[in-house]
Motif scaffolding. Sequence first.
Motif, short mmCIF file in Angstrom:
data_model
loop_
_atom_site.label_atom_id
_atom_site.label_comp_id
_atom_site.label_asym_id
_atom_site.label_seq_id
_atom_site.Cartn_x
_atom_site.Cartn_y
_atom_site.Cartn_z
N ILE A 1 47.63 -15.82 36.42
CA ILE A 1 47.87 -15.33 37.79
C ILE A 1 49.32 -14.89 37.90
O ILE A 1 50.21 -15.46 37.28
N TYR A 2 49.54 -13.85 38.68
CA TYR A 2 50.87 -13.28 38.89
C TYR A 2 51.16 -13.28 40.38
O TYR A 2 50.38 -12.73 41.16
N ALA A 3 52.25 -13.96 40.76
CA ALA A 3 52.56 -14.06 42.19
C ALA A 3 54.03 -14.36 42.40
O ALA A 3 54.72 -14.87 41.51
N HIS A 4 54.49 -14.05 43.58
CA HIS A 4 55.84 -14.44 44.03
C HIS A 4 55.91 -15.97 44.02
O HIS A 4 54.91 -16.64 44.28
N GLN A 5 57.10 -16.50 43.73
CA GLN A 5 57.30 -17.95 43.68
C GLN A 5 56.80 -18.65 44.96
O GLN A 5 56.19 -19.71 44.89
N ARG A 6 57.04 -18.03 46.09
CA ARG A 6 56.62 -18.61 47.38
C ARG A 6 55.10 -18.68 47.48
O ARG A 6 54.54 -19.64 47.99
N VAL A 7 54.44 -17.67 46.94
CA VAL A 7 52.97 -17.62 46.98
C VAL A 7 52.41 -18.71 46.06
O VAL A 7 51.47 -19.42 46.43
N ILE B 1 56.47 -13.54 39.68
CA ILE B 1 56.98 -12.17 39.68
C ILE B 1 58.06 -11.99 40.74
O ILE B 1 58.06 -12.64 41.78
N THR B 2 59.01 -11.13 40.40
CA THR B 2 60.06 -10.76 41.34
C THR B 2 59.93 -9.25 41.54
O THR B 2 59.01 -8.64 41.00
N ASN B 3 60.85 -8.68 42.26
CA ASN B 3 60.73 -7.25 42.54
C ASN B 3 61.25 -6.40 41.37
O ASN B 3 62.09 -5.52 41.56
N ASN C 1 57.13 -10.81 59.50
CA ASN C 1 58.27 -11.50 58.87
C ASN C 1 58.00 -11.95 57.46
O ASN C 1 58.85 -12.59 56.84
N LEU C 2 56.82 -11.69 56.95
CA LEU C 2 56.44 -12.22 55.64
C LEU C 2 56.59 -11.14 54.57
O LEU C 2 56.07 -10.03 54.70
N GLN C 3 57.27 -11.49 53.47
CA GLN C 3 57.40 -10.57 52.33
C GLN C 3 56.03 -10.42 51.66
O GLN C 3 55.30 -11.40 51.50
N VAL C 4 55.70 -9.20 51.27
CA VAL C 4 54.42 -8.90 50.61
C VAL C 4 54.70 -7.98 49.43
O VAL C 4 55.57 -7.11 49.53
N PHE C 5 53.97 -8.15 48.34
CA PHE C 5 54.07 -7.19 47.24
C PHE C 5 52.88 -6.25 47.22
O PHE C 5 51.73 -6.68 47.35
N GLY C 6 53.17 -4.95 47.07
CA GLY C 6 52.16 -3.99 46.63
C GLY C 6 52.41 -3.77 45.15
O GLY C 6 53.39 -4.27 44.59
N PHE C 7 51.55 -3.01 44.48
CA PHE C 7 51.71 -2.81 43.04
C PHE C 7 51.45 -1.36 42.67
O PHE C 7 50.48 -0.75 43.15
N ARG C 8 52.33 -0.83 41.80
CA ARG C 8 52.07 0.48 41.19
C ARG C 8 51.70 0.27 39.73
O ARG C 8 52.37 -0.50 39.02
N MET C 9 50.63 0.92 39.29
CA MET C 9 50.22 0.92 37.89
C MET C 9 49.95 2.37 37.53
O MET C 9 49.09 3.01 38.14
N GLU C 10 50.70 2.89 36.56
CA GLU C 10 50.60 4.31 36.22
C GLU C 10 50.75 5.12 37.51
O GLU C 10 51.67 4.88 38.27
N ASP C 11 49.83 6.06 37.78
CA ASP C 11 49.99 6.89 38.98
C ASP C 11 49.08 6.44 40.12
O ASP C 11 48.63 7.24 40.95
N PHE C 12 48.83 5.13 40.14
CA PHE C 12 48.03 4.50 41.18
C PHE C 12 48.89 3.43 41.85
O PHE C 12 49.60 2.69 41.17
#
Length: 253
Positions: free
Chosen positions: A98-104, A133-135, A154-165
Amino acid sequence: MKVTFLGTGTSQGIPVIGSTHPVCLSDNPKDKRLRVSVMITHNDNVYVIDCGPDFRAQMLNQNATKLDAILFTHEHADHTAGLDDIRPFFFKQGDIPIYAHQRVLKSLKRRFDYIFETENKYPGAPSVAQNIITNTSFFIADFKVTPINGMHNNLQVFGFRMEDFAYLTDMKTVADEEIEKLKNLDVLVINALREKEHISHFNLEEALAFIEKVKPKKAYLTHISHWLGFHEEVQQKLPENVYLAYDGLTINL
Ligand SMILES: [Zn+2]
Ligand SMILES: [Zn+2]
């Protein structure tokens, strides 16, 4: 690379339990939306972004036989509550990465303590391999993933880019330097809750303005509430190359 929308609904899913709203009563399968998640297949590896309460049904719907990693956007229950149902994959494959922010991760450890237990662990409980994961960009096997940082009120969220998606959900604000990472996309997925404003989610107008800024070749809207309206009617009103996603939709990139 192949992307399948496993769920495109907002936190309660559509239909909402007990609701008599016409969209919740619709017979069109495109108006039925499980909680948001996508499956990404790349070189025979299968990844999912988020693992909400509908995860089991989503894996059965796709006849999934393996799972190589889960990437988490944030800790809200509609994105994490299905984690226990990785068990069939764990029994076959061992620890599920699993890949996540430390807080998650901290939040998952609190809510799924038995999964992270190291002493006297119940034999039927699944285990995960934790990756913080970090930014900054990271690799899963040879697959490059670039996090896109955003704010969900107020909550940090990650989106993800993979190739051109790129897949972004539960966004309300995205800084310009993060938008820079979204240049030259073939496909952008972005959340659009409803027409009325919301404190922590883009409404339709904000999502369309975001698409205008990013200028992907195509954009798909997700994390949709029944308040947005019937799938077919909303789709008619959207600009060219902007589509309402629906559960089961697959895109080949
Ligand atoms: Zn959500
Ligand atoms: Zn959320």
